[in-house]
Enzyme design. Structure first.
Site, PDB file in Angstrom:
ATOM      1  N   LYS A 240      -1.366 -30.948  -9.319  1.00  0.00           N
ATOM      2  CA  LYS A 240      -2.558 -30.918  -8.473  1.00  0.00           C
ATOM      3  C   LYS A 240      -3.195 -29.532  -8.520  1.00  0.00           C
ATOM      4  CE  LYS A 240      -1.105 -34.301  -4.972  1.00  0.00           C
ATOM      5  NZ  LYS A 240      -2.227 -35.257  -5.095  1.00  0.00           N
TER       6      LYS A 240
ATOM      7  N   ARG B 239       3.540 -44.910  -5.331  1.00  0.00           N
ATOM      8  CA  ARG B 239       3.730 -46.329  -5.635  1.00  0.00           C
ATOM      9  C   ARG B 239       5.022 -46.558  -6.414  1.00  0.00           C
ATOM     10  NH1 ARG B 239      -1.982 -46.261  -8.509  1.00  0.00           N
ATOM     11  NH2 ARG B 239      -2.260 -44.779  -6.819  1.00  0.00           N
TER      12      ARG B 239
HETATM   13  N1  BES Z   1      -0.101 -38.006  -2.118  1.00  0.00           N
HETATM   14  C1  BES Z   1      -1.238 -38.330  -2.888  1.00  0.00           C
HETATM   15  C2  BES Z   1      -2.363 -38.965  -2.067  1.00  0.00           C
HETATM   16  C3  BES Z   1      -2.971 -38.119  -0.982  1.00  0.00           C
HETATM   17  C4  BES Z   1      -4.130 -37.422  -1.207  1.00  0.00           C
HETATM   18  C5  BES Z   1      -2.394 -38.072   0.269  1.00  0.00           C
HETATM   19  C6  BES Z   1      -4.706 -36.675  -0.209  1.00  0.00           C
HETATM   20  C7  BES Z   1      -2.955 -37.312   1.277  1.00  0.00           C
HETATM   21  C8  BES Z   1      -4.114 -36.619   1.042  1.00  0.00           C
HETATM   22  C9  BES Z   1      -0.868 -39.315  -3.994  1.00  0.00           C
HETATM   23  O1  BES Z   1       0.419 -39.220  -4.482  1.00  0.00           O
HETATM   24  C10 BES Z   1      -1.793 -39.043  -5.134  1.00  0.00           C
HETATM   25  O2  BES Z   1      -1.739 -37.982  -5.654  1.00  0.00           O
HETATM   26  N2  BES Z   1      -2.611 -40.038  -5.483  1.00  0.00           N
HETATM   27  C11 BES Z   1      -3.541 -39.905  -6.537  1.00  0.00           C
HETATM   28  C12 BES Z   1      -3.513 -41.202  -7.315  1.00  0.00           C
HETATM   29  C13 BES Z   1      -4.227 -41.121  -8.624  1.00  0.00           C
HETATM   30  C14 BES Z   1      -3.458 -40.249  -9.598  1.00  0.00           C
HETATM   31  C15 BES Z   1      -4.394 -42.519  -9.175  1.00  0.00           C
HETATM   32  C16 BES Z   1      -4.924 -39.665  -5.947  1.00  0.00           C
HETATM   33  O3  BES Z   1      -5.258 -40.255  -4.931  1.00  0.00           O
HETATM   34  O4  BES Z   1      -5.659 -38.862  -6.522  1.00  0.00           O
HETATM   35 ZN    ZN Z   2       0.641 -37.773  -6.016  1.00  0.00          ZN
END
Ligand code: BES
Ligand code: ZN
Ligand code: ZN
Length: 500
Positions: free
Chosen positions: A281, A355
């Site tokens: 990230k 997931r």
């Molecule tokens: N933990 C994150 C989602 C999240 C984002 C939670 C902001 C709380 C605040 C999750 O694991 C994630 O990174 N999801 C990705 C999915 C994508 C790679 C398809 C996302 O939402 O960008």
């Molecule tokens: Zn994630």
């Protein structure tokens, strides 16, 4: 903050702050407000006449009693229109009393039950909402500063609900009791989410779960890393293997209905820190990913509360805890991973890890006998884009469960909004090399794609999926929540479980 009911007149009660109320448009106060007004020589009536007190929602007027009654101060809170007052309104009124108390550093606060009997709110539910609003608004994360100075460290110590008639006071007690148990569960979940990831590791939270379960007498088992691998939870393991912190799977069981064979399985995403892994990230706000176990924390604390409340149903919680880190052993984009179900997953992004831990937890919950499933997860940023911090996303394959959870959300003020699981979206995550891709590259309908991924492992078991990415943690104050963790959806889970 200690909460209790006392049988006393509000006029003679000794404390730092008393709270009375006024409905919008009322010109002549009644009840407790009238009694206090009289003792203050008609001062409240005067302010109403001058238009300084209107009774509008969330209005709070502070009055110094100047020794006319034992209480140092009075706050007159506006209840809004009589026919519109609901439980959420009462919680917010209660929060405004606590905010006023913090403002004037009142340690002992007394309040009547506001608006009970109006707008379909029963006295016992009104008392529960009053307690919830107060306890949720009083909570703040203390943190670890050596020097504990400043307003945020002030604590209201006592919240006393006053009712002059002994018979009525007795009626309020179950509501006060329930409100206290439920709010304690919410605040404990908030505490786990607010705490940093170097403290709340999978190992820490597993030990915490064992201790808590023992206290309330629920069955708790922890699977450690070798057992998880041995059972074939390869999807869960694949997320965890890039971290030095070993993964844990916590299993809790509450057998509240011995005659029934139905078991509700609660599955919570317990990623104690989500760096994104190799698909790392951006560093901006990455610290917020210490909150990525909010789903598991909510399920855990809801379990503790339903045991305390002795809810008559069978609930099983399966909580996978892991840290998602980049490392020489971490999973990589392009990898193909197995799972407990036997289905294979192609990794497109290692940041779509939630997931993957849910996939094995769902399969395991079914193996353990769950006949219905609820999963709770901070799953997608897309859900936050769609709904902000005001509502969680809800998806599922069972309309009855969806409707029941929506009703629970209405009652608790923890809003949910349904997002679709259209068949057509399944095309997006078709893989050339595995049963499914863990996400798509194009980022369309991402919240639904996340839900559909979980559904592949749920299969035909009745199920709902709650995406709390936007609601678990607030970057601004809202209603009875300060900035930080909300504990959403602990209260809805308890309400839902008590009714299905
Ligand atoms: N933990 C994150 C989602 C999240 C984002 C939670 C902001 C709380 C605040 C999750 O694991 C994630 O990174 N999801 C990705 C999915 C994508 C790679 C398809 C996302 O939402 O960008
Ligand atoms: Zn994630
Ligand atoms: Zn995540």
């Amino acid at each position: 903050m200690k909460v209790r009911v006392e049988t006393s007149s509000i006029v003679t009660y000794q404390c730092d702050l008393i709270a009375v109320n006024l409905f919008e448009g009322v010109k002549v106060p009644t009840g407790a407000t009238k009694a206090v007004d009289k003792a203050l020589g008609g001062y409240i009536s005067k302010l109403i006449k001058n238009g300084e007190i209107t009774g509008k929602k969330e209005e709070a007027t502070l009055i110094d009693t100047q020794g006319k009654i034992p209480a140092k101060r009075v706050v007159v809170v506006g209840l809004g229109k009589k026919e519109e007052l609901d439980l959420e309104g009462i919680r917010r009124v209660s929060a405004s009393i606590i905010k006023t108390a913090k403002h004037v550093k009142a340690k002992k606060v007394a309040s009547v039950v506001h608006g009970a009997g109006s707008g379909g709110v029963s006295p016992v539910e009104g008392a529960q909402a009053l307690v919830e609003g107060a306890l949720l608004a009083e909570y703040h994360f203390e943190g670890y500063a050596k020097v504990k100075e400043g307003d945020r460290f002030f604590r209201v110590e006592q919240f006393v609900i006053l009712e002059i008639a002994p018979e009525k006071a007795r009626q309020l007690k179950p509501g006060v009791e329930k409100g206290s148990i439920v709010s304690e569960a919410v605040n404990n979940a908030r505490e786990l989410v607010n705490a940093p990831a170097n403290l709340v590791t999978p190992n820490y939270i597993a030990r915490y779960s064992v201790a808590k379960a023992k206290e309330v007498g629920i069955h708790c088992k922890v699977l450690d890393a070798p057992q998880i691998k041995e059972k074939g939870m390869l999807s869960f393991y694949s997320v965890a293997k890039g971290s030095d912190e070993k993964e844990k799977m916590v299993i809790l069981r509450w057998n509240g209905d011995k005659k029934s064979k139905e078991w509700l399985g609660l599955i919570g995403k317990g990623v104690t820190f989500d760096s994104g892994g190799i698909s790392i990230k951006p560093s901006n706000k990455m610290w917020e990913m210490k909150t990525d176990m909010a789903g598991a924390a909510a399920c855990l604390e809801a379990m503790i509360a339903i045991a305390k409340l002795k809810v008559k149903s069978n609930v099983l919680a399966v909580l996978p805890f892991a840290e998602n880190m980049p490392d020489g052993r971490a999973q990589k984009p392009g990898d193909v991973i197995g799972s407990l179900s036997g289905k294979t997953i192609e990794i497109i992004s290692t940041d779509a890890e939630g997931r993957m831990v849910l996939a094995d937890a769902v399969t395991y919950a079914k193996q353990l006998g769950a006949t219905k499933l609820v999963d709770v997860a901070t799953l997608t940023g897309a859900c936050t884009v769609a709904l902000g911090d005001v509502a969680s996303g809800i998806m599922g394959n069972d309309d009855y469960m969806i409707e029941a959870f929506k009703r629970a959300g209405e009652k608790t003020g923890e809003r949910v909004w349904q997002l679709p699981l259209y068949e057509e979206y399944k095309e997006y995550s078709k893989s050339d090399v595995a049963d499914i891709k863990n996400c798509t590259e194009m980022g369309k309908a991402s919240a639904s794609i996340g839900g559909l991924f979980v559904q592949l492992f749920v299969e035909n078991t009745p199920w709902i999926h709650i995406d709390i990415a936007g609601t678990a943690y607030l970057d601004r104050e809202r209603g009875y929540y300060l900035r930080g963790a909300t504990g959403i959806p602990v209260r809805s889970l308890i309400e839902f479980i008590s009714n299905v």
